[in-house]
Design an enzyme around this catalytic site. Sequence first.
Site, PDB file in Angstrom:
ATOM      1  N   TYR A   9       0.826  -1.215   0.000  1.00  0.00           N
ATOM      2  CA  TYR A   9       0.000   0.000   0.000  1.00  0.00           C
ATOM      3  C   TYR A   9       0.858   1.261   0.000  1.00  0.00           C
ATOM      4  O   TYR A   9       0.399   2.327  -0.378  1.00  0.00           O
ATOM      5  CB  TYR A   9      -0.941   0.036   1.220  1.00  0.00           C
ATOM      6  CG  TYR A   9      -2.067  -0.978   1.159  1.00  0.00           C
ATOM      7  CD1 TYR A   9      -2.192  -1.867   0.099  1.00  0.00           C
ATOM      8  CD2 TYR A   9      -3.014  -1.036   2.167  1.00  0.00           C
ATOM      9  CE1 TYR A   9      -3.214  -2.802   0.055  1.00  0.00           C
ATOM     10  CE2 TYR A   9      -4.047  -1.957   2.122  1.00  0.00           C
ATOM     11  CZ  TYR A   9      -4.136  -2.838   1.073  1.00  0.00           C
ATOM     12  OH  TYR A   9      -5.153  -3.765   1.024  1.00  0.00           O
ATOM     13  N   LYS A  64       2.803 -15.411   2.296  1.00  0.00           N
ATOM     14  CA  LYS A  64       2.699 -16.096   1.000  1.00  0.00           C
ATOM     15  C   LYS A  64       4.133 -16.403   0.573  1.00  0.00           C
ATOM     16  O   LYS A  64       4.605 -16.002  -0.489  1.00  0.00           O
ATOM     17  CB  LYS A  64       1.972 -15.171   0.003  1.00  0.00           C
ATOM     18  CG  LYS A  64       1.602 -15.798  -1.315  1.00  0.00           C
ATOM     19  CD  LYS A  64       0.494 -16.820  -1.240  1.00  0.00           C
ATOM     20  CE  LYS A  64       0.235 -17.432  -2.597  1.00  0.00           C
ATOM     21  NZ  LYS A  64      -0.628 -18.622  -2.539  1.00  0.00           N
ATOM     22  N   ASP A 116      -3.819 -17.902   1.340  1.00  0.00           N
ATOM     23  CA  ASP A 116      -4.991 -18.509   0.682  1.00  0.00           C
ATOM     24  C   ASP A 116      -5.621 -19.560   1.593  1.00  0.00           C
ATOM     25  O   ASP A 116      -6.852 -19.641   1.733  1.00  0.00           O
ATOM     26  CB  ASP A 116      -4.616 -19.093  -0.690  1.00  0.00           C
ATOM     27  CG  ASP A 116      -3.274 -19.805  -0.701  1.00  0.00           C
ATOM     28  OD1 ASP A 116      -2.535 -19.719   0.301  1.00  0.00           O
ATOM     29  OD2 ASP A 116      -2.954 -20.463  -1.708  1.00  0.00           O
ATOM     30  N   ASP A 145      -5.823  -6.479   5.679  1.00  0.00           N
ATOM     31  CA  ASP A 145      -6.994  -5.710   5.246  1.00  0.00           C
ATOM     32  C   ASP A 145      -8.124  -6.674   4.887  1.00  0.00           C
ATOM     33  O   ASP A 145      -9.269  -6.545   5.338  1.00  0.00           O
ATOM     34  CB  ASP A 145      -6.567  -4.882   4.018  1.00  0.00           C
ATOM     35  CG  ASP A 145      -7.596  -3.850   3.604  1.00  0.00           C
ATOM     36  OD1 ASP A 145      -8.640  -3.746   4.263  1.00  0.00           O
ATOM     37  OD2 ASP A 145      -7.355  -3.159   2.595  1.00  0.00           O
ATOM     38  N   ASP A 164     -11.458  -8.065   7.562  1.00  0.00           N
ATOM     39  CA  ASP A 164     -12.863  -7.862   7.178  1.00  0.00           C
ATOM     40  C   ASP A 164     -13.598  -9.198   7.122  1.00  0.00           C
ATOM     41  O   ASP A 164     -14.741  -9.310   7.557  1.00  0.00           O
ATOM     42  CB  ASP A 164     -12.962  -7.180   5.804  1.00  0.00           C
ATOM     43  CG  ASP A 164     -13.049  -5.672   5.936  1.00  0.00           C
ATOM     44  OD1 ASP A 164     -12.656  -5.151   7.001  1.00  0.00           O
ATOM     45  OD2 ASP A 164     -13.503  -5.010   4.990  1.00  0.00           O
TER      46      ASP A 164
END
Length: 355
Positions: free
Chosen positions: A138, A188, A220, A244, A248
């Site tokens: 980001y 990852k 994943d 992020d 959620d």
Amino acid sequence: MKIAILAGDGIGPEIVAQAVRILEALKSDGLKLELETGMLGGCAVDATGEPFPEVTRRLVTDADAVMLGAVGGPKYDTLPRQLRPERGLLGIRKALNLFANLRPAILYPDLANASTLKAEVVAGLDILIVRELTGDIYFGEPRGVELRDGQRVGFNTMIYSEAEIRRIAHVAFQAARKRNRRLCSVDKMNVLECTQLWRDVMTETAKDYPEVELSHMLVDNAAMQLIRNPRQFDVMVTGNMFGDILSDEASMLTGSIGMLPSASLDDRNKGLYEPIHGSAPDLAGKDVANPLATILSAAMMLRYTFDHEAEAARIEDAVKKVLAQGYRTQDIYEPGMKKVGTVGMGDAVLANIVG
Ligand code: NAD
């Protein structure tokens, strides 16, 4: 313990008022709290022309912790970008260098039907997601969209220094130490070198916390496991982008946006505490908003910034009791329960705190 109270916009003042009542009750019981109010967001734009005015900057810099309601509303949506309430939020996060975002996803047994998942999968769910908030793809440079060989190419940079990983690792291990002492780090590493470093630094940091059991999971798989068997997790720690998405996902396992608190911390555990929801302009001024996320944010503040575990647990126990007693605001209401408004819910929690 100096706390800056920024109620903000929409339902902010109503829900924060209930959390303040709880803090005042603990103060009467001997907790040394100093509460000072200030403005952030749309209300600050109205009063001063800026969403994060200098006077608020001074207030939050001097405070040990900040309690925030929510900011924003349709009235401000057409303002130039630098004057929007959300700019106030980004400004305060940046000014205080809040790099660690802590989001619990708790499903109280009495609200098991609020989730879209089967009650037996989620009842009793209690996860804490620790998300790094100021690094990763980001913020990484270079970034942009440019022409290469006659076509547009978009690119971003995933980047973490070991110092950035180590400081969020410490926050996560310390949080795990205060809970069930299990930490799952999500990365990852099979395809991203940056997250191989993440895994290595997590493993190195684990040596400082022999009482915490560290495991690793690919992102994943973590997304899948959160739906398949979410109760396997205690604390999860991950980078900005994965966090992020996963935070959620985890919060929605509980199905009730009005119930979930959050904390954003700096490297000395100074924190900004706020519900995960927004200013709900559709509910503002109607005495219907659920104040429990904000009240639970106050509990997080006592735990993470002030290390007052007993008082934090006292607030959380009061919330559990209120739900067991059948009190419900409209967002979590089921037939047969006792419907209350924002103030009524505050009354019920207070009765269990002082009772
Ligand atoms: P929202 O979270 O305000 O509302 C989403 C839905 O949840 C609405 O139906 C609302 O009525 C309901 N809801 C939210 N909080 C509730 C509560 N405590 N009790 C019961 N129901 C509740 O999100 P939105 O509608 O997308 O945004 C509204 C405004 O809030 C926008 O201006 C947005 O920019 C702002 N916002 C602010 C923050 C923040 O301050 N951190 C976060 C998200 C959105």
